[in-house]
Design an enzyme around this catalytic site. Structure first.
Site, PDB file in Angstrom:
ATOM      1  N   ASP A 202      98.207 224.377  84.471  1.00 23.12           N
ATOM      2  CA  ASP A 202      98.162 224.975  85.823  1.00 23.12           C
ATOM      3  C   ASP A 202      97.229 224.119  86.678  1.00 23.12           C
ATOM      4  O   ASP A 202      96.277 224.604  87.277  1.00 23.12           O
ATOM      5  CB  ASP A 202      97.647 226.422  85.722  1.00 23.12           C
ATOM      6  CG  ASP A 202      97.888 227.218  87.010  1.00 23.12           C
ATOM      7  OD1 ASP A 202      98.548 226.693  87.927  1.00 23.12           O
ATOM      8  OD2 ASP A 202      97.418 228.370  87.088  1.00 23.12           O
ATOM      9  N   LEU A 203      97.545 222.827  86.696  1.00 21.38           N
ATOM     10  CA  LEU A 203      96.585 221.846  87.218  1.00 21.38           C
ATOM     11  C   LEU A 203      96.752 221.619  88.723  1.00 21.38           C
ATOM     12  O   LEU A 203      97.394 220.666  89.144  1.00 21.38           O
ATOM     13  CB  LEU A 203      96.735 220.523  86.449  1.00 21.38           C
ATOM     14  CG  LEU A 203      95.624 219.503  86.659  1.00 21.38           C
ATOM     15  CD1 LEU A 203      94.272 220.056  86.252  1.00 21.38           C
ATOM     16  CD2 LEU A 203      95.917 218.225  85.882  1.00 21.38           C
TER      17      LEU A 203
END
Ligand code: ADP
Length: 294
Positions: A202-203
């Site tokens: 979930d960068l």
């Protein structure tokens, strides 16, 4: 909102046991910027700590999952990750207690350092795509059933469950559901073969911090073993990181020359997450990307 007293007492107990002497919470300062939980910087007699809090009946296993994900990233010994000190429940709240990362700034070399270290993280290979347990991406459950084939994993564990959720809640056009069906058959031709890599999952820009000394720190992950282009694509979903980040990553662990052509394809997953959480304009964005690939 102040920290509920039973929770504060439990945190004092935990910290006292870990320190071997009484620790008192002097003050809890709310930290804003998260999207699901309340968060506080705790000033205690033993220094600063960070705690995330939510109602125990909302997401009972959210912090257990997050603690596990943070630990996996820490074990990779690539990027800095806050140390998890405890997670549990007190007075109707669940909590995740961790090391407090004092904010520093991004110096000139920060983004390059970050790119290189992300490549180091991605070198941690898994035996199959997925993980030994399901977890969360934001507030949505994330399916991680292990699978040896990336295209199949992407279809069955990433796209299909969220397309179904969006359809059940009337959030996606019927035509786009059909386009997803058509896309599934094309996935093996679209994705180059890659080994499973340990991903943050979930960068985007709110899920990393710059610590004092310019150290990049990962927070709030949705960890699994996946195609590494997923992490790279996610960095581009809301504007993108600095050019140095991508250059340093490429030097360390080169990507396929055409990787940017799959950014939209990879980002169908986070777009579906946003569509299911927030609806609205994300339906249009999903449709536009789908038309590009079908
Ligand atoms: P949420 O799960 O609600 O999205 P985050 O994990 O994103 O919450 O945390 C909320 C904010 O708190 C982040 O934007 C970040 O600025 C800050 N933060 C998160 N973890 C730490 C930490 N270990 N130390 C200091 N600040 C942190």
């Amino acid at each position: 909102m102040p920290l509920p007293r039973p929770l504060e007492e439990q945190l004092e107990d935990l910290l006292s046991r870990q320190h071997g002497s009484a620790v008192r919470v002097m003050q809890a300062f709310p930290v804003y910027g998260g999207s699901i939980n309340e968060a506080y910087r705790l000033e205690t007699s033993a220094g600063a700590f960070f705690v995330k809090v939510n109602a125990a009946d909302r997401f009972p296993s959210l912090f257990r999952s997050e603690a596990h994900g943070l630990q996996l990233l820490r074990n990779a010994a690539a990027l800095r990750v806050p140390e998890v000190l405890a997670h549990g429940e007190a007075g109707g709240s669940t909590f995740l207690l961790m090391e407090y990362i004092a904010p520093g700034g991004e110096d000139r070399d920060f983004q390059g350092r970050f790119g290189r270290l992300l490549a180091k993280l991605h070198r941690q290979g898994g035996t199959s795509f997925g993980l030994d347990r399901d977890n969360y991406i934001g507030a949505l459950p994330q399916v991680n059933t292990p699978c040896p084939d990336w295209s199949e994993f992407f279809m069955k564990c990433r796209l299909e469950p969220l397309v179904k959720m969006a359809r059940d809640h009337g959030r996606i056009h019927a035509g786009d559901v059909l386009r997803f069906e058509r896309l599934y058959g094309r996935l093996p031709a679209l994705f180059p073969t890659e080994k499973p890599a340990l991903l943050h999952g979930d960068l985007w820009k709110n899920n990393y911090l710059a610590a004092v000394g310019g150290q990049p720190v990962l927070i709030d992950p949705a960890v699994y073993y996946g195609h590494r282009e997923m992490d790279l694509a996610m960095t581009l979903l809301f504007g993108g990181f600095h050019r140095d980040f991508y250059e340093a990553y490429q030097e360390e662990l080169p990507l396929q020359p055409d990787w940017r052509q799959r950014t939209g394809l990879c980002n169908l997953y986070p777009l579906l997450v946003h569509l299911n959480l927030f609806g609205g304009s994300y339906a249009g964005r999903v449709g536009t990307v789908l038309r590009e690939y079908t």
